[in-house]
Design a protein around this motif. Structure first.
Motif, PDB file in Angstrom:
ATOM      1  N   LEU A 142      45.932  62.962  16.076  1.00 40.38           N
ATOM      2  CA  LEU A 142      45.263  62.667  17.348  1.00 40.38           C
ATOM      3  C   LEU A 142      43.977  61.884  17.136  1.00 40.38           C
ATOM      4  CD1 LEU A 142      45.593  65.893  19.528  1.00 40.38           C
ATOM      5  CD2 LEU A 142      46.574  63.645  19.969  1.00 40.38           C
ATOM      6  N   VAL A 143      43.190  62.307  16.179  1.00 38.39           N
ATOM      7  CA  VAL A 143      41.930  61.615  15.887  1.00 38.39           C
ATOM      8  C   VAL A 143      42.221  60.172  15.491  1.00 38.39           C
ATOM      9  CG1 VAL A 143      39.979  61.491  14.285  1.00 38.39           C
ATOM     10  CG2 VAL A 143      40.631  63.682  15.290  1.00 38.39           C
ATOM     11  N   HIS A 144      43.190  59.991  14.626  1.00 36.23           N
ATOM     12  CA  HIS A 144      43.537  58.641  14.165  1.00 36.23           C
ATOM     13  C   HIS A 144      43.998  57.771  15.333  1.00 36.23           C
ATOM     14  CE1 HIS A 144      44.961  55.474  11.547  1.00 36.23           C
ATOM     15  NE2 HIS A 144      46.147  55.542  12.117  1.00 36.23           N
ATOM     16  N   GLN A 145      44.904  58.280  16.154  1.00 33.63           N
ATOM     17  CA  GLN A 145      45.443  57.495  17.269  1.00 33.63           C
ATOM     18  C   GLN A 145      44.371  57.177  18.321  1.00 33.63           C
ATOM     19  OE1 GLN A 145      48.040  55.924  17.190  1.00 33.63           O
ATOM     20  NE2 GLN A 145      49.589  57.023  16.063  1.00 33.63           N
ATOM     21  N   THR A 146      43.545  58.163  18.622  1.00 38.59           N
ATOM     22  CA  THR A 146      42.517  57.910  19.651  1.00 38.59           C
ATOM     23  C   THR A 146      41.450  56.939  19.129  1.00 38.59           C
ATOM     24  OG1 THR A 146      41.335  59.938  19.051  1.00 38.59           O
ATOM     25  CG2 THR A 146      42.872  60.056  20.915  1.00 38.59           C
ATOM     26  N   ASN A 147      41.155  56.992  17.828  1.00 35.84           N
ATOM     27  CA  ASN A 147      40.203  56.035  17.259  1.00 35.84           C
ATOM     28  C   ASN A 147      40.780  54.619  17.311  1.00 35.84           C
ATOM     29  OD1 ASN A 147      38.088  57.775  16.743  1.00 35.84           O
ATOM     30  ND2 ASN A 147      38.771  58.229  14.661  1.00 35.84           N
ATOM     31  N   ARG A 148      42.072  54.495  17.077  1.00 35.81           N
ATOM     32  CA  ARG A 148      42.708  53.181  17.192  1.00 35.81           C
ATOM     33  C   ARG A 148      42.625  52.672  18.620  1.00 35.81           C
ATOM     34  NH1 ARG A 148      48.473  53.055  14.915  1.00 35.81           N
ATOM     35  NH2 ARG A 148      48.208  50.849  15.328  1.00 35.81           N
ATOM     36  N   ALA A 149      42.866  53.562  19.579  1.00 31.11           N
ATOM     37  CA  ALA A 149      42.796  53.171  20.993  1.00 31.11           C
ATOM     38  C   ALA A 149      41.373  52.806  21.394  1.00 31.11           C
ATOM     39  CB  ALA A 149      43.328  54.297  21.878  1.00 31.11           C
ATOM     40  N   ARG A 150      40.408  53.508  20.832  1.00 27.08           N
ATOM     41  CA  ARG A 150      39.007  53.225  21.139  1.00 27.08           C
ATOM     42  C   ARG A 150      38.624  51.829  20.652  1.00 27.08           C
ATOM     43  NH1 ARG A 150      36.749  57.739  19.111  1.00 27.08           N
ATOM     44  NH2 ARG A 150      36.690  58.786  21.115  1.00 27.08           N
TER      45      ARG A 150
END
Length: 152
Positions: A142-150
């Protein structure tokens, strides 16, 4: 939900992820910020998949582990999430949603670590250890995916 056995822990966790998935999906329809709306939809799908994964533990875990009683649970502070979905995520920003979800997953991981340290038989240690690994892996994802989206 009252938790008295390790089976209850698994069921409680499954229900938590199910509730969160439903709440996130509901809020995504009311979110006005496009990036936050996408995030809520992604998180809802992620939580639904996590709910199914946790449910799989009920069928695979050793009955001895599932039926083991928890004696120390009462001393652990219960995890707080939005108990009813009155659209709190629909009113949050992208970063606020991330923080809330990360915090909730951190609480679940902390709860599993607490239980793992108190498991008295190998079967319960293995069950909680597997659940802990699942939650940790999914939290990192989740952290990885949301950082990519950010970054987009």
């Amino acid at each position: 939900m009252y938790v008295s056995t390790f089976h209850d822990v698994v069921e409680w966790t499954r229900a938590l992820h199910q509730h969160l998935a439903e709440c996130l999906q509901h809020c995504s329809t009311q979110q006005e910020e496009e990036r936050a709306k996408w995030l809520l939809e992604y998180l809802a799908e992620h939580e639904a998949a996590l709910e199914r994964a946790v449910a799989g533990f009920e069928g695979q875990a050793a009955p001895k582990a599932l039926n083991t009683w928890l004696y120390d649970y009462i001393s652990y502070a219960p995890i707080k999430s939005h108990l009813s979905c009155s659209a709190p995520y629909a009113e949050m920003s992208f970063d606020e949603i991330c923080q809330e979800i990360f915090d909730l997953h951190s609480q679940v991981i902390g709860f599993y670590r607490y239980l793992e340290g108190r498991a008295e038989i190998p079967e319960t240690r293995e069950l909680i250890g597997e659940l802990l690994k699942l939650e940790q892996h999914e939290a990192m994802r989740l952290v990885h995916q949301t950082n990519r989206a950010r970054d987009l």
